[in-house]
Design a protein around this motif. Structure first.
Motif, PDB file in Angstrom:
ATOM      1  N   PHE A 404       0.870  -1.181   0.000  1.00 15.82           N
ATOM      2  CA  PHE A 404       0.000   0.000   0.000  1.00 15.82           C
ATOM      3  C   PHE A 404       0.901   1.223   0.000  1.00 15.82           C
ATOM      4  O   PHE A 404       1.432   1.614   1.036  1.00 15.82           O
ATOM      5  CB  PHE A 404      -0.918  -0.026   1.219  1.00 15.82           C
ATOM      6  CG  PHE A 404      -2.007   1.017   1.222  1.00 15.82           C
ATOM      7  CD1 PHE A 404      -2.465   1.591   0.046  1.00 15.82           C
ATOM      8  CD2 PHE A 404      -2.590   1.421   2.424  1.00 15.82           C
ATOM      9  CE1 PHE A 404      -3.485   2.549   0.060  1.00 15.82           C
ATOM     10  CE2 PHE A 404      -3.609   2.365   2.445  1.00 15.82           C
ATOM     11  CZ  PHE A 404      -4.050   2.930   1.266  1.00 15.82           C
ATOM     12  N   ALA A 405       1.104   1.784  -1.192  1.00 13.20           N
ATOM     13  CA  ALA A 405       1.932   2.982  -1.356  1.00 13.20           C
ATOM     14  C   ALA A 405       1.014   4.187  -1.195  1.00 13.20           C
ATOM     15  O   ALA A 405       0.266   4.530  -2.112  1.00 13.20           O
ATOM     16  CB  ALA A 405       2.597   2.988  -2.732  1.00 13.20           C
ATOM     17  N   HIS A 406       1.065   4.850  -0.027  1.00 13.43           N
ATOM     18  CA  HIS A 406       0.016   5.821   0.265  1.00 13.43           C
ATOM     19  C   HIS A 406       0.491   6.970   1.136  1.00 13.43           C
ATOM     20  O   HIS A 406       1.605   6.958   1.667  1.00 13.43           O
ATOM     21  CB  HIS A 406      -1.171   5.123   0.939  1.00 13.43           C
ATOM     22  CG  HIS A 406      -0.901   4.581   2.321  1.00 13.43           C
ATOM     23  ND1 HIS A 406      -1.671   4.896   3.408  1.00 13.43           N
ATOM     24  CD2 HIS A 406       0.052   3.725   2.776  1.00 13.43           C
ATOM     25  CE1 HIS A 406      -1.213   4.276   4.486  1.00 13.43           C
ATOM     26  NE2 HIS A 406      -0.178   3.552   4.122  1.00 13.43           N
ATOM     27  N   LYS A 407      -0.378   7.956   1.265  1.00 12.28           N
ATOM     28  CA  LYS A 407      -0.146   9.117   2.132  1.00 12.28           C
ATOM     29  C   LYS A 407      -1.411   9.381   2.923  1.00 12.28           C
ATOM     30  O   LYS A 407      -2.503   9.443   2.371  1.00 12.28           O
ATOM     31  CB  LYS A 407       0.211  10.354   1.295  1.00 12.28           C
ATOM     32  CG  LYS A 407       0.520  11.589   2.130  1.00 12.28           C
ATOM     33  CD  LYS A 407       1.882  11.453   2.795  1.00 12.28           C
ATOM     34  CE  LYS A 407       2.061  12.512   3.898  1.00 12.28           C
ATOM     35  NZ  LYS A 407       1.299  12.213   5.123  1.00 12.28           N
ATOM     36  N   THR A 408      -1.249   9.546   4.236  1.00  9.07           N
ATOM     37  CA  THR A 408      -2.369   9.863   5.110  1.00  9.07           C
ATOM     38  C   THR A 408      -2.320  11.323   5.537  1.00  9.07           C
ATOM     39  O   THR A 408      -1.298  12.003   5.376  1.00  9.07           O
ATOM     40  CB  THR A 408      -2.365   8.985   6.374  1.00  9.07           C
ATOM     41  OG1 THR A 408      -1.132   9.223   7.085  1.00  9.07           O
ATOM     42  CG2 THR A 408      -2.473   7.520   6.023  1.00  9.07           C
TER      43      THR A 408
END
Length: 483
Positions: A404-408
């Protein structure tokens, strides 16, 4: 073989519920909203709407209800991130008397399904608000675009006063659109736009990743957000911005963009690409701070940006000017690889994915990814930028099914998570982008949320986001197996 495109237009199963508007607020034309539903929803759009509706986000409790001392303490229309540290949040919750949320929450969510090469094959975008209590699917064309929504800028006070309906248009000429939605402030997901802009400068040869940038703010107006002077490589600033969400590093990168006269060209690039709601506006050239509601991101355009960062062969969609949009023309392969490597090292897996909270009764499990090794200590617990989560993540890492390549991102009235999910080898083959923006930030809690032990990073969001992430990932896993 001809590729089949399933658009996100909504079917008649969606109910448009119009909340009563306060005096003076613009009314939404129910007939126009119903006309926007003509057609058949893509399966993923229908499932996304049904899942959001089923999870009953309106059941959360508000720790800072209108008129309370907590609500007054959270008033910060600019640089909201600076006033809401984990310690401040813990103090706020300790003094709070949570009340039921006063109206239907705001949500803007998109899933873009990808083939094995990263090309979009279907999408679904869903809006929920006091105007659309059961959710509404946005009609989307084969270029992943829509003209069916009047996008408005977030207004902290206006969300209550105007029943979730904004007053400042983000995209011109949409006054007669059948749907009307106030975009959530994106919080730290805005760092996707910032880092994209910096990598564009790298590709243009104007800067290098290993250049040292001396961050010297010439004003102290955003010192609580940005900190003081620093000197690091561009590479290090980007790493800190994306993997542990450093506000100071991100301010430095915004100031770098200003010094390179790159802010206006970046916003024009978003418009040229057909990413009309992506607007990095109002920041302070002297500090890189002043992050306010004039910074906007819609879930569909954010997902499209991630599709380009993820990479896909050939034309991904056609821009408004008729030109093909390709990943290679937007970012070089090396810049995309660097961007993706940092997103995969995300330390805060605590919204759509909850691996950092592995193994407890709360929060619910989300997207089944692994916590990156760089944040996992010898005892198996995750610590990110000094924030200790306190749960042994090794069992969840051993069972991980996807990357999961992500930004929160979060503030009191923002919860956001945007990323690319891809199955690990032998784990089902799913590949999709998921983006969720909501006003259910740290101000809102679940009735069953336990107290956070002293010294442990507090729960940031309702666990309903994790349940949404897990439900949609399960759906995508089954779809991949069928195909």
């Amino acid at each position: 073989m001809r590729r089949r495109w399933l658009n996100g237009s909504v079917g008649l199963m969606t109910v448009i519920a119009l909340a009563g508007c306060s005096a003076g607020a613009e009314a939404v034309d129910v007939k126009k909203a119903a006309q926007a539903q003509k057609g058949t929803a893509s399966p993923v759009a229908e499932r996304l709407r049904e899942t959001i509706d089923r999870l009953r986000f309106e059941e959360v409790l508000d720790t800072a209800p209108p008129g309370s001392a907590q609500a007054r303490a959270l008033r910060a229309p600019v640089d909201k991130e600076a006033t809401q540290s984990p310690r401040q949040r813990a103090r706020l919750y300790a003094a709070a008397e949570p009340k039921p949320i006063v109206q239907q929450p705001q949500m803007d969510a998109t899933i873009i399904e990808l083939d094995r090469n990263g090309r979009p094959v279907s999408s679904g975008t869903v809006l929920m608000s006091p105007l659309y209590k059961d959710g509404v699917v946005v009609p989307v064309d084969r270029n992943l675009s829509t003209t069916s929504v009047r996008w408005r800028q977030w207004d902290d006070a206006g969300w209550y006063a105007n029943k979730g309906q904004g007053s400042i248009d983000v995209v011109a000429g949409r006054e007669n659109a059948p749907l009307d939605h106030m975009l959530n402030y994106p919080a730290s997901v805005l760092k996707l736009m910032v880092n994209f802009g910096v990598l564009r400068l790298v590709d243009q040869g104007k800067i290098k990743l290993d250049d040292t940038f001396d961050y010297r703010p010439t004003s102290d107006s955003s010192v609580s957000l940005c900190g003081t002077a620093t000197s690091k490589t561009v590479r290090q600033y980007m790493d800190e911005s994306l993997t542990c969400s450093s506000n100071g590093a991100s301010c430095a990168l915004v100031k770098l963009l200003h010094e390179q006269n790159a802010i206006d060209p970046l916003n024009r690039t978003f418009q040229d690409l057909g990413l009309e709601t992506l607007q990095l506006k109002g920041t302070n050239p002297a500090t890189g701070g002043r992050w306010s509601n004039s910074i906007t991101m819609g879930s569909l355009d954010t997902a499209k940006l991630l599709a380009l960062v993820n990479g896909a062969p050939g034309r991904v969609w056609t821009a408004p000017n008729g030109k093909p949009v390709t990943s290679d023309a937007v970012l070089s392969a090396s810049s995309r690889a660097f961007f993706m490597s940092k997103l995969r090292q995300q330390g805060f897996n605590d919204m759509l994915s909850t691996t950092n909270w592995c193994g407890g009764a709360y929060p619910a499990p989300g997207i089944p990814n692994a916590a990156p090794a760089r944040w996992v200590g010898a005892d198996g617990t995750v610590t990110v930028a000094g924030n200790k989560f306190g749960r042994d993540v090794r069992p969840c890492n051993a069972k991980a099914e996807v990357s999961f390549a992500h930004k929160t991102g979060w503030v009191n009235n923002t919860a956001s998570d945007a990323g690319i999910v891809r199955a690990l080898p032998g784990k089902g083959g799913r590949h999709y982008i998921i983006v969720v923006f909501s006003n259910l930030g740290t101000q809102y809690v679940d009735a069953n949320r336990p107290d956070t032990p002293s010294g442990i990073y507090p729960f940031s969001y309702t666990e309903k986001f994790a349940q949404l992430g897990r439900a949609m990932d399960s759906y995508e896993s089954r779809r991949a197996k069928r195909n």
